[in-house]
Structure formats: structure tokens, C-alpha cells
Design a protein around this motif. Sequence first.
Motif, mmCIF file in Angstrom:
data_model
loop_
_atom_site.group_PDB
_atom_site.id
_atom_site.type_symbol
_atom_site.label_atom_id
_atom_site.label_comp_id
_atom_site.label_asym_id
_atom_site.label_seq_id
_atom_site.Cartn_x
_atom_site.Cartn_y
_atom_site.Cartn_z
ATOM 1 N N PHE A 231 1.744 9.421 2.902
ATOM 2 C CA PHE A 231 1.562 8.059 3.411
ATOM 3 C C PHE A 231 2.791 7.191 3.208
ATOM 4 O O PHE A 231 3.488 7.313 2.204
ATOM 5 C CB PHE A 231 0.395 7.376 2.686
ATOM 6 C CG PHE A 231 -0.905 8.062 2.915
ATOM 7 C CD1 PHE A 231 -1.618 7.849 4.074
ATOM 8 C CD2 PHE A 231 -1.389 8.958 1.975
ATOM 9 C CE1 PHE A 231 -2.815 8.511 4.297
ATOM 10 C CE2 PHE A 231 -2.583 9.625 2.193
ATOM 11 C CZ PHE A 231 -3.292 9.396 3.357
ATOM 12 N N SER A 232 2.999 6.318 4.171
ATOM 13 C CA SER A 232 4.007 5.286 4.057
ATOM 14 C C SER A 232 3.561 4.135 4.946
ATOM 15 O O SER A 232 3.205 4.350 6.113
ATOM 16 C CB SER A 232 5.360 5.830 4.520
ATOM 17 O OG SER A 232 6.345 4.884 4.243
ATOM 18 N N GLU A 233 3.498 2.945 4.382
ATOM 19 C CA GLU A 233 3.067 1.754 5.134
ATOM 20 C C GLU A 233 1.771 1.999 5.907
ATOM 21 O O GLU A 233 1.639 1.614 7.054
ATOM 22 C CB GLU A 233 4.191 1.283 6.063
ATOM 23 C CG GLU A 233 5.410 0.860 5.270
ATOM 24 C CD GLU A 233 6.593 0.459 6.145
ATOM 25 O OE1 GLU A 233 6.551 0.698 7.375
ATOM 26 O OE2 GLU A 233 7.552 -0.076 5.588
ATOM 27 N N ARG A 234 0.871 2.644 5.270
ATOM 28 C CA ARG A 234 -0.474 2.926 5.789
ATOM 29 C C ARG A 234 -0.472 3.835 7.023
ATOM 30 O O ARG A 234 -1.470 3.898 7.755
ATOM 31 C CB ARG A 234 -1.259 1.618 6.020
ATOM 32 C CG ARG A 234 -1.265 0.733 4.759
ATOM 33 C CD ARG A 234 -2.329 -0.301 4.744
ATOM 34 N NE ARG A 234 -3.653 0.299 4.585
ATOM 35 C CZ ARG A 234 -4.779 -0.279 4.963
ATOM 36 N NH1 ARG A 234 -4.758 -1.459 5.551
ATOM 37 N NH2 ARG A 234 -5.922 0.312 4.760
ATOM 38 N N GLY B 127 10.610 3.306 -6.902
ATOM 39 C CA GLY B 127 10.675 4.351 -5.873
ATOM 40 C C GLY B 127 9.357 5.072 -5.639
ATOM 41 O O GLY B 127 9.335 6.148 -5.049
ATOM 42 N N ALA B 128 8.265 4.471 -6.087
ATOM 43 C CA ALA B 128 6.941 5.085 -5.860
ATOM 44 C C ALA B 128 6.282 4.436 -4.658
ATOM 45 O O ALA B 128 6.571 3.281 -4.335
ATOM 46 C CB ALA B 128 6.055 4.882 -7.084
ATOM 47 N N LYS B 129 5.390 5.157 -4.005
ATOM 48 C CA LYS B 129 4.542 4.551 -2.996
ATOM 49 C C LYS B 129 3.568 3.615 -3.721
ATOM 50 O O LYS B 129 3.177 3.883 -4.864
ATOM 51 C CB LYS B 129 3.781 5.622 -2.203
ATOM 52 C CG LYS B 129 4.719 6.470 -1.336
ATOM 53 C CD LYS B 129 5.237 5.673 -0.159
ATOM 54 C CE LYS B 129 6.469 6.245 0.526
ATOM 55 N NZ LYS B 129 6.472 7.653 0.798
ATOM 56 N N VAL B 130 3.220 2.515 -3.041
ATOM 57 C CA VAL B 130 2.386 1.487 -3.675
ATOM 58 C C VAL B 130 0.973 1.537 -3.102
ATOM 59 O O VAL B 130 0.789 1.438 -1.887
ATOM 60 C CB VAL B 130 2.943 0.079 -3.416
ATOM 61 C CG1 VAL B 130 2.137 -0.949 -4.194
ATOM 62 C CG2 VAL B 130 4.414 -0.002 -3.784
ATOM 63 N N ALA B 131 0.016 1.655 -3.993
ATOM 64 C CA ALA B 131 -1.378 1.738 -3.551
ATOM 65 C C ALA B 131 -2.268 1.024 -4.554
ATOM 66 O O ALA B 131 -1.803 0.569 -5.613
ATOM 67 C CB ALA B 131 -1.788 3.204 -3.447
ATOM 68 N N ILE B 132 -3.528 0.905 -4.215
ATOM 69 C CA ILE B 132 -4.546 0.529 -5.198
ATOM 70 C C ILE B 132 -5.714 1.487 -5.033
ATOM 71 O O ILE B 132 -5.876 2.111 -3.979
ATOM 72 C CB ILE B 132 -5.064 -0.920 -5.046
ATOM 73 C CG1 ILE B 132 -5.473 -1.195 -3.599
ATOM 74 C CG2 ILE B 132 -4.055 -1.931 -5.574
ATOM 75 C CD1 ILE B 132 -6.306 -2.453 -3.438
#
Length: 266
Positions: free
Chosen positions: A256-259, A76-81
Motif C-alpha cells: 500500500f501507498s496513499e491508500r 520511512g515507514a508507511k503510515v497507518a492506523i
Amino acid sequence: MLADYHMHIENGELATEYVLLYKEAARRAGLYDFGVSEHLHNLSEGPRLLGRETPAGVKTRGWDTDSYISVIRSAGAKVAIEADYIPECENELRSFIVAHDFDYVIGSVHWLGPWVFDMSTDLWEGVDVTDAWRTYFRTAIRAVSTGMFEIFGHPDVIKVFGMKPPAGFYGELLGLYEDLAKAAALTGTCLEVSSAGLRKPCKEIYPDIELLRAANRAGADISFGSDAHYPEHVAFAFDTISEFARSAGFSRAAAFSERKKTLFRF
Ligand SMILES: [Zn+2]
């Protein structure tokens, strides 16, 4: 309510249960949102994309990117690098970013040529501090100007060990702050307000208040991050850094969500 968009799981495992510890910490801190932004060098493609091996002493995890994305998302976290900006590797990095389903990407500068300036104070021996700061900010401006990143992380991390240029450089430094702030406004890149510096020898929030004021004048946005490397760092000193951002004129921060970026009041 704030969002903590800068977290690393590299000291634990790539497992839903481990990411849930961060989620629980985010819930306890009353966060609006949170995201995991593992270092690019911990993904299997990292060394190729960075065009170099990680320095001795830095462990790499070699995680498969798709597995990384699905584990983070399952918790359930936003995914980033968090990706190091290295000018000569810009095109490969851009292709990698657009080919994957990240919610946002943090760009940051730790490498100046062959030198990783935040590894240890020993590496600063014989270094001209003014030159280092000038090169750092020029590289940061270039990174932000690419528009490849949603967030520029810990924007003045060059001060990490408290090595500061002499007062005579201050005028030039203010000009570099202005240019960085304008590039951020122009490309829609958020400058990160980070509590990580409070845990480092410099004992300061990133970035300097003058850079934050320049960002506010230029119309750039901000995001918040703790640079958590353990669940207990999540939302570290967020009261302090949100007050700091308010004192520079900010009352909204990015989510942010989906950039896609949205702004919320804090
Ligand atoms: Zn980080």
C-alpha cells in the motif's frame, strides 16, 4: 519478500529514533515494505471516535494525529492506523480516515457491544461461545462490507484464548467464512494473514485455513502482519505464515501507498 503492515509503537515513544528500530528490524528481515498501524485509541481523537473510554488497564497515549503521521513518515515507514470497527461510530470514523494522509487503514473487531473480548479470559465467564463467534463474524462482515478499510486485521481473533464453539456450529461457521470472503473480494479489502495468534493462547495463525481458502476462491487479496508491539516482533514467523498462505492458494500479497493497493509475488 514480504511486507509487514501491522506494527505498534505504543510501548515506546512517538519519536523517529524509536521507529527506526522497527525499520532496522524490517531491513534485517529482508522485508519488501513495512508500516506502523498504531491503535486509534492512542491518538487524541480516539476515545471520541470510538464513542467510549478505553477499558481499565489499557493505557492510551493521546498522541496528536498530525505529529504521529509526520514522525512515522520521517522514519520511512508507511503510515497507518488500526481502527476498531464499532457499527454506531462508523460515520465519524469514515470522516476521520478520509481527512488524514494514511497509506492504509486496518479495521479490526475487538469490541462486541460493551465487551472487549481479547482483554482477558475472565471476561469470557458466563459467555455463550457460539453466540460470541456468531456476533463476531457478523460484525466482521459488516466492517469489511463498509469498504472503509484496506485491511481487515487478524480476521478470526475471536479465537484468541482458544475458546471455540462446538462442532455443531461448524456448518454455520463455514457460511460466515464464505460471506466474509465474498465481502472482502467485493470491496477490495485484504484479509490479513497474521502471526500474532502464534504468540497467543490459541497458538494459531489468523485466520483459519478454511477462511483463507474461502478468500482465495472468492478472489479476495491478502496482506501480512506480525502485530508487532516491540521491534523484535517485526516479521515474526513470516516463513510460517507465508507457507500457510501458499497452502491456501495465494502467491501474491498486497502493498500500500496513499491508500492504493498493488500486488507483489511472495
Ligand atoms: Zn494490532
